[in-house]
Design a protein around this motif. Structure first.
Motif, short mmCIF file in Angstrom:
data_model
loop_
_atom_site.label_atom_id
_atom_site.label_comp_id
_atom_site.label_asym_id
_atom_site.label_seq_id
_atom_site.Cartn_x
_atom_site.Cartn_y
_atom_site.Cartn_z
N GLN A 265 1.85 9.03 -5.96
CA GLN A 265 2.56 8.20 -5.17
C GLN A 265 4.10 8.70 -5.20
OE1 GLN A 265 2.11 3.96 -6.01
NE2 GLN A 265 -0.03 4.15 -5.39
N ASP A 266 4.71 8.64 -6.24
CA ASP A 266 6.21 9.00 -6.22
C ASP A 266 6.33 9.96 -7.57
OD1 ASP A 266 5.65 7.01 -7.87
OD2 ASP A 266 6.73 5.52 -6.40
N GLU A 267 5.64 10.50 -8.09
CA GLU A 267 5.93 11.48 -9.10
C GLU A 267 6.59 10.94 -10.36
OE1 GLU A 267 7.61 16.01 -9.31
OE2 GLU A 267 7.45 15.40 -7.70
N PHE A 268 5.93 9.75 -10.67
CA PHE A 268 6.24 8.92 -11.90
C PHE A 268 7.61 8.35 -11.49
CE2 PHE A 268 3.85 12.41 -14.43
CZ PHE A 268 2.75 11.51 -14.56
N LYS A 269 8.08 8.08 -10.26
CA LYS A 269 9.48 7.38 -10.34
C LYS A 269 9.17 5.92 -10.03
CE LYS A 269 11.83 11.15 -7.92
NZ LYS A 269 10.62 12.08 -8.14
N GLY A 270 7.78 5.59 -9.69
CA GLY A 270 7.72 4.19 -9.86
C GLY A 270 6.38 3.98 -10.85
N HIS B 140 -10.04 1.87 -4.28
CA HIS B 140 -9.82 2.49 -3.03
C HIS B 140 -8.63 3.25 -3.04
CE1 HIS B 140 -9.98 2.73 1.40
NE2 HIS B 140 -10.81 2.06 1.57
N GLU B 141 -9.02 4.49 -1.93
CA GLU B 141 -7.63 5.27 -2.05
C GLU B 141 -6.51 4.78 -1.18
OE1 GLU B 141 -6.02 9.09 -2.23
OE2 GLU B 141 -7.65 8.31 -3.17
N ASP B 142 -6.85 3.91 -0.30
CA ASP B 142 -5.73 3.11 0.28
C ASP B 142 -5.16 2.10 -0.43
OD1 ASP B 142 -5.58 5.18 2.29
OD2 ASP B 142 -7.38 4.32 3.34
N LYS C 122 0.99 17.46 -5.63
CA LYS C 122 0.99 18.56 -6.97
C LYS C 122 -0.03 18.13 -7.90
CE LYS C 122 6.03 18.75 -6.48
NZ LYS C 122 7.31 18.44 -7.21
N PRO C 123 -0.51 19.06 -8.52
CA PRO C 123 -1.65 18.95 -9.64
C PRO C 123 -0.92 18.01 -10.68
CG PRO C 123 -1.45 21.21 -9.26
CD PRO C 123 -0.54 20.63 -8.41
N TYR C 124 -1.77 17.14 -11.17
CA TYR C 124 -1.45 15.97 -12.18
C TYR C 124 -1.20 16.95 -13.37
CZ TYR C 124 -1.43 12.06 -15.23
OH TYR C 124 -1.35 11.12 -16.43
N PRO C 125 0.08 16.71 -14.15
CA PRO C 125 0.30 17.47 -15.05
C PRO C 125 -0.23 17.26 -16.51
CG PRO C 125 2.05 15.91 -14.67
CD PRO C 125 0.96 15.92 -13.82
N TYR C 126 -0.94 16.32 -16.77
CA TYR C 126 -1.38 15.90 -18.06
C TYR C 126 -2.96 15.83 -18.21
CZ TYR C 126 3.37 14.77 -18.62
OH TYR C 126 4.87 14.76 -18.79
N GLY C 127 -3.64 15.84 -19.50
CA GLY C 127 -4.90 15.62 -19.74
C GLY C 127 -5.49 14.26 -19.58
N ASN C 128 -4.64 13.34 -19.80
CA ASN C 128 -5.14 11.67 -19.40
C ASN C 128 -4.32 11.17 -18.03
OD1 ASN C 128 -7.29 10.74 -20.76
ND2 ASN C 128 -5.73 10.34 -22.67
N PRO C 129 -5.06 10.59 -17.23
CA PRO C 129 -6.54 10.30 -17.05
C PRO C 129 -7.57 11.75 -17.07
CG PRO C 129 -5.15 9.08 -15.48
CD PRO C 129 -4.30 10.18 -16.07
N VAL C 130 -8.79 11.63 -17.28
CA VAL C 130 -9.66 12.74 -17.20
C VAL C 130 -10.05 12.95 -15.90
CG1 VAL C 130 -10.33 12.43 -19.60
CG2 VAL C 130 -11.61 11.26 -17.75
N ILE C 131 -10.03 12.02 -14.77
CA ILE C 131 -10.49 12.47 -13.64
C ILE C 131 -9.35 12.07 -12.86
CG2 ILE C 131 -11.98 11.18 -11.65
CD1 ILE C 131 -13.53 12.26 -14.19
N ILE D 211 0.83 -1.05 -0.15
CA ILE D 211 0.02 -0.03 -0.20
C ILE D 211 0.73 1.22 0.00
CG2 ILE D 211 -1.70 1.14 1.23
CD1 ILE D 211 -2.92 -1.24 2.29
N LYS D 212 0.94 1.77 -1.18
CA LYS D 212 1.65 3.19 -1.23
C LYS D 212 1.07 4.27 -0.73
CE LYS D 212 5.01 1.25 -4.78
NZ LYS D 212 5.33 1.65 -6.26
N PRO D 213 1.25 5.28 -0.11
CA PRO D 213 0.59 6.28 0.29
C PRO D 213 0.67 7.31 -0.94
CG PRO D 213 2.77 6.50 1.31
CD PRO D 213 2.45 5.04 0.75
N ASN D 214 -0.52 8.17 -1.03
CA ASN D 214 -0.52 9.32 -2.23
C ASN D 214 -0.11 10.43 -1.45
OD1 ASN D 214 -2.17 7.61 -4.00
ND2 ASN D 214 -3.59 7.33 -2.50
#
Length: 483
Positions: free
Chosen positions: A333-338, A65-67, A30-39, A23-26
Protein backbone atom coordinates in the motif's frame (compact mmCIF):
# COMPACT_ATOMS: atom_id res chain seq x y z
CA UNK A 1 -0.97 15.98 29.77
CA UNK A 2 -4.71 15.16 29.81
CA UNK A 3 -5.21 16.89 26.44
CA UNK A 4 -2.35 14.85 24.97
CA UNK A 5 -3.94 11.64 26.27
CA UNK A 6 -7.29 12.51 24.66
CA UNK A 7 -5.65 13.25 21.32
CA UNK A 8 -3.74 9.95 21.48
CA UNK A 9 -6.94 8.02 22.25
CA UNK A 10 -8.83 9.66 19.38
CA UNK A 11 -5.98 8.87 16.98
CA UNK A 12 -6.00 5.29 18.20
CA UNK A 13 -9.74 4.91 17.58
CA UNK A 14 -9.45 6.42 14.12
CA UNK A 15 -6.73 3.93 13.20
CA UNK A 16 -8.97 1.08 14.36
CA UNK A 17 -11.92 2.35 12.31
CA UNK A 18 -9.71 2.81 9.26
CA UNK A 19 -8.64 -0.80 9.49
CA UNK A 20 -12.15 -1.92 8.62
CA UNK A 21 -13.57 0.92 6.54
CA UNK A 22 -10.77 2.41 4.48
CA UNK A 23 -9.81 0.63 1.28
CA UNK A 24 -6.22 1.33 0.44
CA UNK A 25 -5.13 0.51 -3.12
CA UNK A 26 -2.14 -1.77 -3.60
CA UNK A 27 -0.16 0.73 -5.63
CA UNK A 28 3.40 -0.32 -4.73
CA UNK A 29 4.53 -2.92 -7.29
CA UNK A 30 8.11 -3.31 -6.07
CA UNK A 31 9.03 -6.87 -4.97
CA UNK A 32 8.50 -7.48 -1.28
CA UNK A 33 12.03 -7.34 0.21
CA UNK A 34 11.87 -9.96 3.00
CA UNK A 35 11.36 -13.70 3.49
CA UNK A 36 8.32 -13.35 5.76
CA UNK A 37 5.52 -13.41 4.72
CA UNK A 38 6.11 -16.48 2.56
CA UNK A 39 3.24 -15.80 0.12
CA UNK A 40 3.80 -12.47 -1.58
CA UNK A 41 1.48 -12.28 -4.62
CA UNK A 42 -1.84 -12.34 -2.73
CA UNK A 43 -3.29 -12.00 0.75
CA UNK A 44 -3.45 -15.23 2.73
CA UNK A 45 -4.36 -15.98 6.36
CA UNK A 46 -5.21 -18.78 8.80
CA UNK A 47 -2.73 -21.30 7.40
CA UNK A 48 -3.17 -24.94 8.36
CA UNK A 49 0.06 -26.91 7.62
CA UNK A 50 0.45 -30.69 7.30
CA UNK A 51 2.96 -33.04 5.69
CA UNK A 52 1.10 -34.93 2.98
CA UNK A 53 1.86 -38.32 1.33
CA UNK A 54 4.00 -36.68 -1.37
CA UNK A 55 6.46 -35.70 1.38
CA UNK A 56 5.80 -31.99 0.93
CA UNK A 57 4.33 -29.56 3.45
CA UNK A 58 0.90 -28.41 2.31
CA UNK A 59 -1.20 -25.62 3.72
CA UNK A 60 -4.71 -24.47 2.98
CA UNK A 61 -5.33 -20.79 3.68
CA UNK A 62 -8.11 -18.29 3.91
CA UNK A 63 -7.92 -15.51 1.34
CA UNK A 64 -8.34 -11.84 2.23
CA UNK A 65 -9.85 -9.76 -0.56
CA UNK A 66 -7.46 -7.79 -2.74
CA UNK A 67 -9.65 -4.69 -2.38
CA UNK A 68 -10.15 -4.98 1.37
CA UNK A 69 -13.64 -4.89 2.80
CA UNK A 70 -13.17 -6.85 6.00
CA UNK A 71 -13.82 -10.40 7.18
CA UNK A 72 -17.14 -10.72 5.34
CA UNK A 73 -15.31 -10.69 1.98
CA UNK A 74 -13.38 -13.90 2.77
CA UNK A 75 -14.95 -16.17 0.17
CA UNK A 76 -12.39 -18.78 -0.91
CA UNK A 77 -9.46 -21.02 -0.06
CA UNK A 78 -6.14 -21.66 -1.80
CA UNK A 79 -3.69 -24.50 -1.25
CA UNK A 80 0.10 -24.12 -1.31
CA UNK A 81 2.94 -26.63 -1.05
CA UNK A 82 6.68 -26.53 -0.36
CA UNK A 83 9.53 -29.01 -0.30
CA UNK A 84 11.85 -26.75 1.70
CA UNK A 85 9.60 -24.49 3.87
CA UNK A 86 10.85 -21.41 1.98
CA UNK A 87 9.65 -21.67 -1.63
CA UNK A 88 5.91 -22.17 -2.00
CA UNK A 89 3.77 -23.16 -5.00
CA UNK A 90 0.27 -21.71 -5.30
CA UNK A 91 -2.08 -24.47 -6.47
CA UNK A 92 -5.01 -22.11 -6.86
CA UNK A 93 -8.53 -21.94 -5.52
CA UNK A 94 -9.91 -25.22 -4.17
CA UNK A 95 -13.21 -24.08 -2.60
CA UNK A 96 -15.43 -21.01 -2.88
CA UNK A 97 -18.32 -19.77 -0.77
CA UNK A 98 -20.67 -20.34 -3.69
CA UNK A 99 -19.69 -24.02 -3.74
CA UNK A 100 -21.04 -24.13 -0.19
CA UNK A 101 -24.18 -22.06 -0.82
CA UNK A 102 -24.98 -24.00 -4.01
CA UNK A 103 -25.80 -20.76 -5.81
CA UNK A 104 -23.88 -17.90 -7.34
CA UNK A 105 -25.48 -15.35 -5.00
CA UNK A 106 -25.72 -15.02 -1.24
CA UNK A 107 -29.20 -15.22 0.33
CA UNK A 108 -30.84 -11.81 0.65
CA UNK A 109 -29.92 -9.99 3.85
CA UNK A 110 -27.02 -12.31 4.64
CA UNK A 111 -23.22 -12.04 4.44
CA UNK A 112 -21.61 -15.49 4.09
CA UNK A 113 -17.88 -16.00 4.65
CA UNK A 114 -15.32 -18.80 4.79
CA UNK A 115 -12.94 -18.35 7.70
CA UNK A 116 -10.00 -20.41 9.04
CA UNK A 117 -9.98 -23.95 7.52
CA UNK A 118 -8.05 -27.18 8.02
CA UNK A 119 -7.18 -29.99 5.60
CA UNK A 120 -6.11 -33.56 6.33
CA UNK A 121 -5.33 -36.76 4.40
CA UNK A 122 -7.15 -39.97 5.32
CA UNK A 123 -7.55 -43.27 3.45
CA UNK A 124 -6.71 -41.93 0.01
CA UNK A 125 -8.80 -38.75 0.22
CA UNK A 126 -8.20 -35.16 1.30
CA UNK A 127 -10.76 -33.63 3.63
CA UNK A 128 -11.20 -29.88 3.94
CA UNK A 129 -12.99 -28.61 7.07
CA UNK A 130 -14.40 -25.12 6.67
CA UNK A 131 -16.26 -22.77 9.02
CA UNK A 132 -19.29 -21.08 7.52
CA UNK A 133 -19.93 -17.73 9.16
CA UNK A 134 -23.21 -15.94 8.35
CA UNK A 135 -23.88 -12.35 9.37
CA UNK A 136 -27.49 -11.12 9.25
CA UNK A 137 -27.41 -7.59 7.95
CA UNK A 138 -30.42 -6.36 9.94
CA UNK A 139 -28.28 -6.60 13.06
CA UNK A 140 -25.61 -4.34 11.60
CA UNK A 141 -21.85 -4.83 11.69
CA UNK A 142 -21.15 -3.53 15.18
CA UNK A 143 -19.57 -6.24 17.35
CA UNK A 144 -22.07 -5.64 20.17
CA UNK A 145 -25.28 -5.69 18.12
CA UNK A 146 -24.58 -7.90 15.11
CA UNK A 147 -26.33 -11.24 14.66
CA UNK A 148 -24.25 -14.17 13.41
CA UNK A 149 -24.17 -17.95 13.32
CA UNK A 150 -21.24 -20.23 12.52
CA UNK A 151 -20.74 -23.95 12.02
CA UNK A 152 -18.38 -26.40 10.31
CA UNK A 153 -18.78 -28.21 7.00
CA UNK A 154 -16.52 -30.62 5.15
CA UNK A 155 -15.49 -31.11 1.52
CA UNK A 156 -13.43 -33.85 -0.14
CA UNK A 157 -11.00 -34.17 -3.04
CA UNK A 158 -8.73 -36.79 -4.59
CA UNK A 159 -5.80 -34.36 -4.47
CA UNK A 160 -4.94 -31.22 -2.49
CA UNK A 161 -4.47 -29.17 -5.66
CA UNK A 162 -7.87 -30.05 -7.15
CA UNK A 163 -11.31 -28.62 -6.55
CA UNK A 164 -13.03 -29.88 -3.41
CA UNK A 165 -16.64 -31.11 -3.36
CA UNK A 166 -18.86 -30.39 -0.35
CA UNK A 167 -20.04 -33.67 1.20
CA UNK A 168 -21.58 -32.27 4.39
CA UNK A 169 -22.38 -28.55 4.39
CA UNK A 170 -23.14 -28.52 8.13
CA UNK A 171 -21.72 -31.11 10.54
CA UNK A 172 -24.39 -31.72 13.16
CA UNK A 173 -23.29 -30.61 16.61
CA UNK A 174 -20.75 -28.02 15.48
CA UNK A 175 -20.94 -24.35 16.29
CA UNK A 176 -18.41 -21.53 16.15
CA UNK A 177 -15.43 -20.98 13.90
CA UNK A 178 -11.89 -22.19 13.13
CA UNK A 179 -12.08 -26.01 12.92
CA UNK A 180 -8.92 -28.08 13.35
CA UNK A 181 -8.64 -31.82 12.70
CA UNK A 182 -6.21 -34.17 14.43
CA UNK A 183 -5.41 -37.86 13.82
CA UNK A 184 -3.75 -39.53 16.79
CA UNK A 185 -1.11 -42.27 16.75
CA UNK A 186 -3.76 -44.86 17.66
CA UNK A 187 -5.84 -44.01 14.59
CA UNK A 188 -8.54 -42.04 16.41
CA UNK A 189 -9.66 -38.83 14.73
CA UNK A 190 -10.75 -35.60 16.42
CA UNK A 191 -12.38 -32.35 15.35
CA UNK A 192 -11.89 -29.14 17.33
CA UNK A 193 -13.72 -25.86 16.79
CA UNK A 194 -15.20 -22.72 18.31
CA UNK A 195 -14.60 -21.87 21.93
CA UNK A 196 -12.61 -24.98 22.93
CA UNK A 197 -15.02 -27.67 21.76
CA UNK A 198 -13.75 -31.08 20.75
CA UNK A 199 -15.22 -34.38 19.57
CA UNK A 200 -14.23 -37.64 17.94
CA UNK A 201 -14.84 -38.00 14.21
CA UNK A 202 -16.42 -41.03 12.60
CA UNK A 203 -14.48 -42.99 10.00
CA UNK A 204 -16.53 -41.29 7.26
CA UNK A 205 -14.81 -38.02 8.29
CA UNK A 206 -18.07 -36.11 7.92
CA UNK A 207 -19.89 -36.71 11.22
CA UNK A 208 -19.09 -36.42 14.91
CA UNK A 209 -18.76 -39.68 16.81
CA UNK A 210 -20.72 -38.80 19.93
CA UNK A 211 -21.53 -35.52 21.61
CA UNK A 212 -18.92 -32.74 21.58
CA UNK A 213 -17.46 -31.62 24.88
CA UNK A 214 -16.36 -28.20 26.04
CA UNK A 215 -12.77 -28.90 27.04
CA UNK A 216 -11.13 -27.57 30.18
CA UNK A 217 -8.29 -25.30 29.08
CA UNK A 218 -7.34 -23.62 32.37
CA UNK A 219 -7.43 -20.15 30.79
CA UNK A 220 -10.34 -17.67 30.69
CA UNK A 221 -8.83 -15.80 27.73
CA UNK A 222 -9.43 -18.54 25.13
CA UNK A 223 -11.12 -16.89 22.13
CA UNK A 224 -10.58 -18.72 18.80
CA UNK A 225 -8.10 -20.32 16.38
CA UNK A 226 -7.83 -23.70 18.09
CA UNK A 227 -4.99 -26.01 16.98
CA UNK A 228 -3.87 -29.43 18.20
CA UNK A 229 -0.31 -30.73 18.06
CA UNK A 230 1.43 -33.70 19.69
CA UNK A 231 5.03 -33.94 20.82
CA UNK A 232 6.74 -36.50 23.05
CA UNK A 233 3.39 -38.11 23.84
CA UNK A 234 1.91 -34.82 25.11
CA UNK A 235 -0.99 -32.96 23.52
CA UNK A 236 -0.46 -29.25 22.88
CA UNK A 237 -3.61 -27.16 22.42
CA UNK A 238 -2.92 -23.63 21.17
CA UNK A 239 -5.35 -20.78 20.58
CA UNK A 240 -5.81 -17.03 20.11
CA UNK A 241 -6.56 -15.14 23.31
CA UNK A 242 -9.06 -12.37 23.99
CA UNK A 243 -7.47 -8.92 23.73
CA UNK A 244 -8.20 -5.24 24.20
CA UNK A 245 -8.39 -2.95 21.17
CA UNK A 246 -7.63 -0.52 19.75
CA UNK A 247 -3.90 -0.39 20.49
CA UNK A 248 -2.60 2.97 21.61
CA UNK A 249 0.16 3.88 19.11
CA UNK A 250 1.93 5.84 21.87
CA UNK A 251 1.97 2.84 24.21
CA UNK A 252 1.45 -0.44 22.28
CA UNK A 253 3.10 -2.47 25.07
CA UNK A 254 0.74 -1.13 27.76
CA UNK A 255 1.03 -3.62 30.64
CA UNK A 256 -2.63 -3.13 31.55
CA UNK A 257 -4.00 -4.06 28.11
CA UNK A 258 -4.86 -7.69 27.33
CA UNK A 259 -2.64 -8.80 24.46
CA UNK A 260 -3.57 -10.58 21.22
CA UNK A 261 -1.41 -13.68 21.74
CA UNK A 262 -1.28 -17.33 20.90
CA UNK A 263 -1.29 -19.22 24.20
CA UNK A 264 -1.22 -22.97 24.81
CA UNK A 265 -1.95 -25.73 27.28
CA UNK A 266 -0.75 -29.33 27.61
CA UNK A 267 -2.58 -32.56 28.40
CA UNK A 268 -2.13 -36.33 28.48
CA UNK A 269 -5.36 -36.77 26.51
CA UNK A 270 -6.53 -35.23 23.21
CA UNK A 271 -9.74 -33.95 24.84
CA UNK A 272 -8.06 -32.62 27.95
CA UNK A 273 -8.17 -31.29 30.56
CA UNK A 274 -5.37 -28.94 29.50
CA UNK A 275 -3.00 -27.21 31.88
CA UNK A 276 -2.13 -23.67 30.85
CA UNK A 277 1.58 -23.38 30.03
CA UNK A 278 2.09 -19.89 28.63
CA UNK A 279 2.75 -17.92 25.47
CA UNK A 280 3.36 -19.50 22.08
CA UNK A 281 3.38 -16.29 20.02
CA UNK A 282 3.45 -12.68 21.23
CA UNK A 283 1.40 -9.95 19.58
CA UNK A 284 2.29 -9.47 15.94
CA UNK A 285 5.43 -7.39 15.51
CA UNK A 286 6.63 -7.73 19.11
CA UNK A 287 10.42 -8.06 19.36
CA UNK A 288 10.84 -7.67 15.58
CA UNK A 289 13.81 -5.33 15.71
CA UNK A 290 14.98 -5.84 12.15
CA UNK A 291 13.43 -4.14 9.16
CA UNK A 292 11.26 -1.02 8.78
CA UNK A 293 9.77 1.20 11.46
CA UNK A 294 6.46 3.04 11.39
CA UNK A 295 7.37 6.70 10.77
CA UNK A 296 8.08 8.39 14.07
CA UNK A 297 7.89 5.14 16.05
CA UNK A 298 10.33 2.46 17.19
CA UNK A 299 8.25 -0.55 16.11
CA UNK A 300 7.35 -2.22 12.81
CA UNK A 301 4.31 -0.78 11.00
CA UNK A 302 2.09 -3.85 11.51
CA UNK A 303 2.53 -3.75 15.29
CA UNK A 304 -0.78 -1.86 15.69
CA UNK A 305 -3.00 -4.38 13.88
CA UNK A 306 -3.60 -7.70 15.60
CA UNK A 307 -5.16 -10.94 14.35
CA UNK A 308 -3.26 -13.94 15.68
CA UNK A 309 -3.86 -17.43 14.27
CA UNK A 310 -1.46 -20.37 14.47
CA UNK A 311 -0.78 -23.71 12.82
CA UNK A 312 2.07 -26.03 13.77
CA UNK A 313 3.93 -28.68 11.76
CA UNK A 314 7.06 -30.78 12.31
CA UNK A 315 9.24 -31.26 9.23
CA UNK A 316 12.49 -33.22 9.24
CA UNK A 317 13.58 -32.44 12.75
CA UNK A 318 12.27 -28.91 13.26
CA UNK A 319 8.93 -27.56 14.45
CA UNK A 320 7.38 -24.54 12.73
CA UNK A 321 4.68 -22.02 13.57
CA UNK A 322 2.54 -20.62 10.76
CA UNK A 323 0.86 -17.30 11.59
CA UNK A 324 -0.07 -14.12 9.72
CA UNK A 325 0.66 -10.38 9.78
CA UNK A 326 -0.28 -7.29 7.75
CA UNK A 327 3.37 -6.71 6.75
CA UNK A 328 2.71 -7.38 3.05
CA UNK A 329 -0.26 -5.00 2.90
CA UNK A 330 1.85 -2.34 4.62
CA UNK A 331 4.43 -2.78 1.85
CA UNK A 332 2.03 -3.00 -1.08
CA UNK A 333 0.00 0.00 0.00
CA UNK A 334 2.63 2.56 0.92
CA UNK A 335 6.06 0.91 1.25
CA UNK A 336 5.90 0.49 5.05
CA UNK A 337 4.86 4.12 5.70
CA UNK A 338 1.60 2.89 7.24
CA UNK A 339 0.41 -0.16 9.17
CA UNK A 340 -1.30 -1.90 6.26
CA UNK A 341 -4.84 -3.21 6.58
CA UNK A 342 -6.05 -5.36 9.45
CA UNK A 343 -7.96 -7.74 7.19
CA UNK A 344 -5.35 -8.04 4.46
CA UNK A 345 -3.03 -10.52 6.11
CA UNK A 346 -0.24 -12.78 4.90
CA UNK A 347 1.17 -16.08 6.15
CA UNK A 348 4.54 -16.12 7.93
CA UNK A 349 6.63 -19.07 9.14
CA UNK A 350 9.08 -19.16 12.04
CA UNK A 351 10.67 -21.93 14.06
CA UNK A 352 9.45 -23.26 17.42
CA UNK A 353 11.87 -24.24 20.19
CA UNK A 354 11.17 -26.34 23.30
CA UNK A 355 13.13 -26.50 26.51
CA UNK A 356 14.19 -29.77 28.14
CA UNK A 357 10.85 -30.07 29.98
CA UNK A 358 8.73 -29.60 26.85
CA UNK A 359 7.82 -25.97 27.49
CA UNK A 360 7.66 -23.84 24.33
CA UNK A 361 9.85 -20.78 24.21
CA UNK A 362 7.76 -17.92 22.76
CA UNK A 363 8.37 -17.83 19.00
CA UNK A 364 10.79 -15.21 17.74
CA UNK A 365 8.97 -13.51 14.88
CA UNK A 366 11.32 -12.64 12.02
CA UNK A 367 11.32 -10.92 8.67
CA UNK A 368 13.95 -13.26 7.24
CA UNK A 369 11.92 -16.42 7.85
CA UNK A 370 13.35 -19.92 8.26
CA UNK A 371 16.31 -21.66 6.67
CA UNK A 372 15.53 -23.93 3.72
CA UNK A 373 15.11 -27.62 4.56
CA UNK A 374 17.29 -29.97 2.52
CA UNK A 375 16.35 -33.66 2.61
CA UNK A 376 18.77 -36.31 1.37
CA UNK A 377 17.14 -39.71 1.75
CA UNK A 378 14.87 -42.05 -0.28
CA UNK A 379 11.20 -41.19 -0.66
CA UNK A 380 10.15 -44.66 0.53
CA UNK A 381 11.50 -47.75 2.27
CA UNK A 382 10.11 -51.17 1.36
CA UNK A 383 10.35 -53.47 4.37
CA UNK A 384 11.60 -56.95 3.36
CA UNK A 385 9.00 -59.52 4.36
CA UNK A 386 11.25 -62.51 3.56
CA UNK A 387 13.66 -61.51 6.33
CA UNK A 388 10.92 -60.75 8.86
CA UNK A 389 10.76 -62.40 12.24
CA UNK A 390 7.13 -63.23 13.16
CA UNK A 391 6.14 -63.93 16.78
CA UNK A 392 2.61 -63.90 18.26
CA UNK A 393 1.12 -61.77 15.45
CA UNK A 394 4.05 -59.38 15.71
CA UNK A 395 6.44 -58.68 12.84
CA UNK A 396 9.93 -57.34 13.44
CA UNK A 397 12.09 -55.44 10.94
CA UNK A 398 15.61 -54.79 12.22
CA UNK A 399 17.81 -51.71 11.82
CA UNK A 400 15.60 -49.54 9.61
CA UNK A 401 17.10 -46.12 8.94
CA UNK A 402 14.27 -43.58 9.10
CA UNK A 403 16.67 -40.65 8.66
CA UNK A 404 15.24 -37.24 9.48
CA UNK A 405 11.67 -38.47 9.32
CA UNK A 406 9.08 -40.50 7.45
CA UNK A 407 5.45 -39.42 7.63
CA UNK A 408 3.29 -42.26 6.28
CA UNK A 409 3.22 -46.06 6.12
CA UNK A 410 1.25 -48.54 4.00
CA UNK A 411 0.46 -52.23 4.33
CA UNK A 412 -1.13 -54.44 1.67
CA UNK A 413 -3.01 -57.52 2.91
CA UNK A 414 -5.15 -60.32 1.57
CA UNK A 415 -7.71 -62.55 3.28
CA UNK A 416 -9.08 -59.99 5.76
CA UNK A 417 -12.49 -61.09 7.05
CA UNK A 418 -12.96 -58.72 10.00
CA UNK A 419 -11.42 -55.29 10.70
CA UNK A 420 -8.27 -55.32 12.82
CA UNK A 421 -5.65 -52.87 13.99
CA UNK A 422 -1.90 -53.05 13.64
CA UNK A 423 0.29 -50.82 15.78
CA UNK A 424 3.63 -49.55 14.48
CA UNK A 425 6.15 -49.40 17.32
CA UNK A 426 9.85 -48.68 17.59
CA UNK A 427 12.61 -50.82 19.17
CA UNK A 428 10.38 -53.27 21.06
CA UNK A 429 6.80 -54.66 20.91
CA UNK A 430 5.65 -52.15 23.53
CA UNK A 431 7.98 -49.36 22.38
CA UNK A 432 7.06 -45.90 21.16
CA UNK A 433 3.84 -45.89 19.13
CA UNK A 434 4.33 -43.94 15.89
CA UNK A 435 1.21 -44.94 13.97
CA UNK A 436 -1.64 -47.47 13.69
CA UNK A 437 -3.03 -49.27 10.65
CA UNK A 438 -6.82 -49.67 10.81
CA UNK A 439 -7.25 -52.55 8.34
CA UNK A 440 -10.86 -52.91 7.18
CA UNK A 441 -10.55 -54.97 4.01
CA UNK A 442 -8.19 -56.53 1.51
CA UNK A 443 -5.86 -54.21 -0.32
CA UNK A 444 -3.80 -51.22 0.71
CA UNK A 445 -4.17 -49.51 4.09
CA UNK A 446 -2.27 -46.34 4.96
CA UNK A 447 -1.59 -44.43 8.14
CA UNK A 448 0.27 -41.30 9.11
CA UNK A 449 3.41 -41.57 11.23
CA UNK A 450 4.53 -39.28 14.02
CA UNK A 451 8.13 -39.07 15.29
CA UNK A 452 9.34 -41.84 12.97
CA UNK A 453 13.01 -40.88 12.59
CA UNK A 454 16.46 -42.27 13.34
CA UNK A 455 17.54 -45.92 13.13
CA UNK A 456 15.24 -48.41 14.85
CA UNK A 457 13.82 -51.88 14.77
CA UNK A 458 10.21 -51.57 13.61
CA UNK A 459 7.52 -53.79 15.12
CA UNK A 460 4.11 -54.36 13.52
CA UNK A 461 1.85 -55.53 16.34
CA UNK A 462 -1.59 -56.84 15.31
CA UNK A 463 -4.51 -56.50 17.72
CA UNK A 464 -5.71 -60.06 17.01
CA UNK A 465 -4.40 -63.29 15.58
CA UNK A 466 -4.07 -63.00 11.82
CA UNK A 467 -6.92 -64.78 10.03
CA UNK A 468 -6.23 -68.18 8.51
CA UNK A 469 -5.14 -67.91 4.88
CA UNK A 470 -4.49 -64.18 5.27
CA UNK A 471 -1.24 -62.82 3.96
CA UNK A 472 0.81 -59.65 3.95
CA UNK A 473 1.78 -58.65 0.42
CA UNK A 474 3.93 -55.61 1.21
CA UNK A 475 4.84 -53.04 3.86
CA UNK A 476 6.41 -49.69 3.13
CA UNK A 477 7.35 -46.50 4.94
CA UNK A 478 7.07 -43.44 2.70
CA UNK A 479 6.93 -39.63 2.39
CA UNK A 480 10.49 -39.41 3.68
CA UNK A 481 11.51 -36.79 1.14
CA UNK A 482 9.52 -34.42 -1.06
CA UNK A 483 8.40 -35.52 -4.50
Amino acid sequence: MRYSKIISTIFCILISIAAFSQIKPNINTKPYPYGNPVIKHMYTADASPHVMPDGRVWMVTSVDHEDGGGYSTMHKYHTFSSKDMVNWTDHGEVLNIYDVIGSNVEPEGEDWALWAPDMVYYEGKYYLYFPVRILYKEGGYDEKTRKTIAYTGVAVSDAPDKKFTVINPKIKGTQGIDPAVFIDDDGEKYLYYGTHYGAKLKDNMMELDGEPIKMEVDDERFMEAIWMDKKDNKYYLSYHSHYDKPIDPENPDDLHRKKSRLDYGVSDHPLGPFEYKGILNYELGVNVNEGPKLPGKNYVPWRLYQSNHGGIVEYHGNDYLFYHTSALSSWRQDEFKGPGTWTQRSVCVDQISYDESGIIRPVQQTLTGVEPVIVDQPFEINLALKDTEVTNSTLKFENINLGTGYYYAAIEMKGIKEPLKCEIRLDKPNGALVGTFVIKKDGLTETLLRNAKGTHSIYLKFSDELPTKSSIKSVKIFAGSPK
